[in-house]
Write a protein that holds these residues in place. Structure first.
Motif, mmCIF file in Angstrom:
data_model
loop_
_atom_site.group_PDB
_atom_site.id
_atom_site.type_symbol
_atom_site.label_atom_id
_atom_site.label_comp_id
_atom_site.label_asym_id
_atom_site.label_seq_id
_atom_site.Cartn_x
_atom_site.Cartn_y
_atom_site.Cartn_z
ATOM 1 N N LEU A 131 29.056 -10.416 -21.659
ATOM 2 C CA LEU A 131 27.764 -9.164 -22.518
ATOM 3 C C LEU A 131 26.622 -9.707 -22.124
ATOM 4 C CD1 LEU A 131 28.498 -8.624 -25.985
ATOM 5 C CD2 LEU A 131 28.464 -6.925 -23.345
ATOM 6 N N GLN A 132 25.947 -11.668 -21.711
ATOM 7 C CA GLN A 132 24.585 -11.522 -20.956
ATOM 8 C C GLN A 132 24.739 -11.953 -20.062
ATOM 9 O OE1 GLN A 132 21.988 -12.956 -23.307
ATOM 10 N NE2 GLN A 132 20.845 -13.166 -21.207
ATOM 11 N N ALA A 133 25.819 -12.347 -19.400
ATOM 12 C CA ALA A 133 25.672 -11.997 -17.811
ATOM 13 C C ALA A 133 25.790 -10.500 -17.556
ATOM 14 C CB ALA A 133 27.496 -12.250 -17.150
ATOM 15 N N GLY A 134 25.812 -9.891 -18.259
ATOM 16 C CA GLY A 134 25.578 -8.030 -17.601
ATOM 17 C C GLY A 134 24.424 -8.025 -17.768
ATOM 18 N N THR A 135 24.161 -8.839 -18.980
ATOM 19 C CA THR A 135 22.605 -8.100 -18.871
ATOM 20 C C THR A 135 21.822 -8.892 -17.944
ATOM 21 O OG1 THR A 135 22.793 -8.019 -20.982
ATOM 22 C CG2 THR A 135 20.425 -8.465 -20.784
ATOM 23 N N THR A 136 22.103 -9.778 -17.234
ATOM 24 C CA THR A 136 21.662 -10.351 -16.179
ATOM 25 C C THR A 136 21.268 -9.841 -15.043
ATOM 26 O OG1 THR A 136 22.237 -12.482 -17.368
ATOM 27 C CG2 THR A 136 21.209 -12.745 -15.453
ATOM 28 N N SER A 137 22.877 -9.564 -14.510
ATOM 29 C CA SER A 137 23.290 -8.872 -13.627
ATOM 30 C C SER A 137 22.182 -7.198 -13.144
ATOM 31 C CB SER A 137 24.803 -8.465 -13.506
ATOM 32 O OG SER A 137 25.156 -7.387 -13.925
ATOM 33 N N LEU A 138 21.565 -6.898 -14.254
ATOM 34 C CA LEU A 138 20.944 -5.966 -14.075
ATOM 35 C C LEU A 138 19.676 -6.153 -13.553
ATOM 36 C CD1 LEU A 138 21.709 -4.105 -17.305
ATOM 37 C CD2 LEU A 138 22.721 -3.519 -15.057
ATOM 38 N N HIS A 139 18.971 -7.712 -13.292
ATOM 39 C CA HIS A 139 17.926 -7.742 -12.580
ATOM 40 C C HIS A 139 17.283 -6.768 -11.579
ATOM 41 C CE1 HIS A 139 14.425 -9.948 -11.822
ATOM 42 N NE2 HIS A 139 14.862 -11.109 -10.765
ATOM 43 N N HIS A 140 18.393 -6.336 -10.689
ATOM 44 C CA HIS A 140 17.219 -6.284 -9.627
ATOM 45 C C HIS A 140 17.312 -4.329 -9.588
ATOM 46 C CE1 HIS A 140 17.514 -9.942 -7.647
ATOM 47 N NE2 HIS A 140 18.983 -9.680 -7.574
ATOM 48 N N PHE A 141 17.347 -4.107 -11.202
ATOM 49 C CA PHE A 141 18.038 -2.543 -11.001
ATOM 50 C C PHE A 141 16.401 -2.284 -11.542
ATOM 51 C CE2 PHE A 141 22.134 -2.499 -11.031
ATOM 52 C CZ PHE A 141 22.719 -1.355 -9.907
ATOM 53 N N PRO A 142 15.496 -0.754 -11.012
ATOM 54 C CA PRO A 142 14.157 -0.786 -11.629
ATOM 55 C C PRO A 142 14.474 0.084 -13.237
ATOM 56 C CG PRO A 142 15.185 1.172 -9.703
ATOM 57 C CD PRO A 142 16.158 -0.152 -9.823
ATOM 58 N N ARG A 143 13.557 -0.247 -13.699
ATOM 59 C CA ARG A 143 13.532 0.411 -14.701
ATOM 60 C C ARG A 143 12.284 1.615 -14.797
ATOM 61 N NH1 ARG A 143 11.617 -2.073 -20.220
ATOM 62 N NH2 ARG A 143 13.741 -3.145 -20.397
ATOM 63 N N ARG A 144 12.097 3.258 -14.770
ATOM 64 C CA ARG A 144 11.718 3.427 -14.660
ATOM 65 C C ARG A 144 11.074 4.919 -15.688
ATOM 66 N NH1 ARG A 144 13.437 6.902 -9.053
ATOM 67 N NH2 ARG A 144 14.595 5.699 -8.355
ATOM 68 N N PHE A 145 9.386 4.400 -16.004
ATOM 69 C CA PHE A 145 9.055 5.384 -17.013
ATOM 70 C C PHE A 145 8.321 6.245 -16.830
ATOM 71 C CE2 PHE A 145 8.376 0.629 -17.823
ATOM 72 C CZ PHE A 145 8.771 0.571 -18.451
ATOM 73 N N ASN A 146 7.973 6.595 -15.091
ATOM 74 C CA ASN A 146 7.977 7.976 -15.325
ATOM 75 C C ASN A 146 7.919 8.176 -13.431
ATOM 76 O OD1 ASN A 146 5.796 6.959 -13.653
ATOM 77 N ND2 ASN A 146 4.320 7.869 -15.842
ATOM 78 N N SER A 147 7.250 8.960 -12.503
ATOM 79 C CA SER A 147 7.802 8.966 -11.365
ATOM 80 C C SER A 147 7.043 7.801 -10.598
ATOM 81 C CB SER A 147 7.877 10.447 -10.357
ATOM 82 O OG SER A 147 6.571 11.144 -11.215
ATOM 83 N N THR A 148 6.285 7.079 -11.148
ATOM 84 C CA THR A 148 5.369 6.790 -10.098
ATOM 85 C C THR A 148 5.130 5.108 -10.732
ATOM 86 O OG1 THR A 148 3.209 7.206 -11.259
ATOM 87 C CG2 THR A 148 3.812 7.781 -9.933
#
Length: 117
Positions: free
Chosen positions: A81-98
């Motif tokens: 689970l921790q490694a899976g969370t760590t592997s999401l490092h490069h994915f962006p989190r979008r708050f809105n379109s900008t």
């Protein structure tokens, strides 16, 4: 053996607690496993240090095997689970379109790698 379980459990506990928690459910399980294994190893250590193990009619070799086997399974699941969370490092989190932000900042990414190991 209990000393190393204490040491590494405490290190995982500190490392996970010091990171930003982007996925509370996953990292909550990691913290639960680290804290529970740490606490149970303290209990076992106290049983042996204060001589209560001689008063309890249990096969301590089997109990030790079961405890470390269960701890291994739970820590391995926590590692995944921790490694899976760590592997999401490069994915962006979008708050809105900008607005885009990484799920883990670079410093938190390094701490999360250390907690995974």
């Amino acid at each position: 053996v209990f000393f190393f379980l204490q040491l590494f459990g405490t290190i995982v506990w500190i490392l996970v607690a010091s990171t930003h928690v982007p996925l509370p459910l996953l990292q909550g399980w990691v913290m639960f496993v680290a804290v529970t294994a740490w606490f149970l190893s303290i209990v076992f250590l106290c049983l042996f240090l204060f001589g209560y193990a001689n008063r309890i009619a249990v096969n301590w070799n089997q109990m030790d095997f079961l405890f470390h086997g269960a701890t291994f399974v739970f820590y391995f699941g926590a590692f995944l689970l921790q490694a899976g969370t760590t592997s999401l490092h490069h994915f962006p989190r979008r708050f809105n379109s900008t607005t885009h932000e990484k799920i883990l900042a670079d410093h938190e990414y390094n701490i999360s790698i250390a907690a995974s190991v």
